[in-house]
Design a protein around this motif. Structure first.
Motif, short mmCIF file in Angstrom:
data_model
loop_
_atom_site.label_atom_id
_atom_site.label_comp_id
_atom_site.label_asym_id
_atom_site.label_seq_id
_atom_site.Cartn_x
_atom_site.Cartn_y
_atom_site.Cartn_z
N LYS A 82 -12.34 6.72 -15.20
CA LYS A 82 -11.33 5.91 -14.90
C LYS A 82 -10.91 5.60 -13.57
O LYS A 82 -10.60 4.72 -13.11
N ALA A 83 -10.81 6.70 -12.96
CA ALA A 83 -10.51 6.60 -11.41
C ALA A 83 -11.68 5.88 -10.69
O ALA A 83 -11.24 5.13 -9.58
N MET A 84 -13.08 6.34 -10.89
CA MET A 84 -13.54 5.29 -10.26
C MET A 84 -13.87 3.84 -10.60
O MET A 84 -13.94 2.83 -9.82
N THR A 85 -13.51 3.50 -11.86
CA THR A 85 -13.18 2.21 -12.19
C THR A 85 -11.95 1.41 -11.49
O THR A 85 -11.95 0.47 -10.96
N ALA A 86 -10.85 2.26 -11.37
CA ALA A 86 -9.83 1.74 -10.85
C ALA A 86 -10.02 1.61 -9.25
O ALA A 86 -9.42 0.80 -8.60
N PHE A 87 -10.64 2.68 -8.75
CA PHE A 87 -10.98 2.42 -7.08
C PHE A 87 -11.93 1.25 -7.11
O PHE A 87 -11.54 0.45 -6.03
N GLN A 88 -12.72 1.10 -7.72
CA GLN A 88 -13.58 -0.28 -7.59
C GLN A 88 -12.69 -1.60 -7.72
O GLN A 88 -13.14 -2.36 -6.84
N GLU A 89 -12.04 -1.30 -8.50
CA GLU A 89 -11.04 -2.77 -8.80
C GLU A 89 -10.01 -2.65 -7.63
O GLU A 89 -9.75 -3.81 -7.11
N GLY A 90 -9.59 -1.49 -6.88
CA GLY A 90 -8.66 -1.48 -5.89
C GLY A 90 -9.51 -2.28 -4.74
O GLY A 90 -9.06 -2.80 -3.76
N VAL A 91 -10.74 -1.66 -4.58
CA VAL A 91 -11.51 -2.20 -3.33
C VAL A 91 -11.33 -3.99 -3.48
O VAL A 91 -11.15 -4.58 -2.27
N LYS A 92 -12.02 -4.54 -4.50
CA LYS A 92 -12.12 -5.79 -4.87
C LYS A 92 -10.72 -6.53 -4.49
O LYS A 92 -10.64 -7.61 -3.88
N LEU A 93 -9.60 -5.85 -5.08
CA LEU A 93 -8.50 -6.49 -4.79
C LEU A 93 -8.08 -6.37 -3.22
O LEU A 93 -7.61 -7.48 -2.52
N SER A 94 -8.46 -5.28 -2.55
CA SER A 94 -8.14 -5.20 -1.03
C SER A 94 -8.87 -6.08 -0.13
O SER A 94 -8.60 -6.85 0.62
N GLN A 95 -10.10 -6.66 -0.78
CA GLN A 95 -11.03 -7.48 -0.21
C GLN A 95 -10.39 -8.92 -0.36
O GLN A 95 -10.19 -9.81 0.63
N THR A 96 -9.75 -9.06 -1.54
CA THR A 96 -9.19 -10.45 -1.65
C THR A 96 -7.91 -10.62 -1.16
O THR A 96 -7.58 -11.76 -0.38
N LEU A 97 -7.12 -9.57 -0.88
CA LEU A 97 -5.91 -9.56 -0.21
C LEU A 97 -6.14 -9.94 1.48
O LEU A 97 -5.75 -10.58 2.10
N GLU A 98 -7.44 -9.18 1.97
CA GLU A 98 -7.88 -9.47 3.30
C GLU A 98 -8.23 -10.80 3.62
O GLU A 98 -7.84 -11.43 4.57
N GLU A 99 -8.90 -11.24 2.61
CA GLU A 99 -9.55 -12.80 2.83
C GLU A 99 -8.18 -13.70 2.77
O GLU A 99 -8.23 -14.66 3.60
N THR A 100 -7.24 -13.43 1.78
CA THR A 100 -6.23 -14.35 1.95
C THR A 100 -5.24 -14.35 3.03
O THR A 100 -4.92 -15.49 3.68
N LEU A 101 -5.16 -13.05 3.45
CA LEU A 101 -4.54 -12.88 4.93
C LEU A 101 -5.08 -13.55 6.20
O LEU A 101 -4.61 -14.20 6.76
N SER A 102 -6.30 -13.49 6.14
CA SER A 102 -7.24 -14.05 7.18
C SER A 102 -7.11 -15.65 7.19
O SER A 102 -7.12 -16.22 8.17
N GLN A 103 -7.12 -16.19 5.83
CA GLN A 103 -6.90 -17.57 6.00
C GLN A 103 -5.58 -18.07 6.19
O GLN A 103 -5.29 -19.03 7.05
N ALA A 104 -4.52 -17.16 5.92
CA ALA A 104 -3.16 -17.55 6.23
C ALA A 104 -2.98 -17.33 7.54
O ALA A 104 -2.41 -18.31 8.67
N GLU A 105 -3.84 -16.44 8.66
CA GLU A 105 -3.78 -16.42 10.09
C GLU A 105 -4.47 -17.42 10.66
O GLU A 105 -3.79 -18.01 11.53
N LYS A 106 -5.45 -17.85 10.00
CA LYS A 106 -6.21 -19.16 10.91
C LYS A 106 -5.42 -20.38 10.66
O LYS A 106 -5.06 -21.26 11.57
N ALA A 107 -4.38 -20.53 9.46
CA ALA A 107 -3.72 -21.73 9.33
C ALA A 107 -2.63 -21.40 10.30
O ALA A 107 -1.97 -22.64 10.57
#
Length: 76
Positions: free
Chosen positions: A31-56
């Motif tokens: 469960k920890a491994m699955t949660a960690f993988q989901e966390g990494v995906k969420l982190s990437q999504t958050l970083e992409e959103t912040l990057s787009q906001a920064e560009k705007a």
């Protein structure tokens, strides 16, 4: 049916739940491994959103209505 796209705040809250869960150390390895993988995906999504906001935010509207880079506006 299409999945509803979560907001930045919803993704961040979900990531915080995962981090808190993993920090307790009471999570089975699988469960920890699955949660960690989901966390990494969420982190990437958050970083992409912040990057787009920064560009705007790095652009402003010139007097003629055109977008210009923020630093170009400061040089005028």
């Amino acid at each position: 049916m299409a999945e509803k796209k979560l907001t930045f705040e919803e993704n961040l809250a979900q990531l915080e739940v995962i981090v808190n869960e993993l920090e307790t150390g009471d999570v089975p390895l699988e469960k920890a491994m699955t949660a960690f993988q989901e966390g990494v995906k969420l982190s990437q999504t958050l970083e992409e959103t912040l990057s787009q906001a920064e560009k705007a935010m790095a652009k402003v509207m010139a007097d003629n209505g055109e977008e210009v880079p923020l630093d170009a506006e400061e040089q005028q």
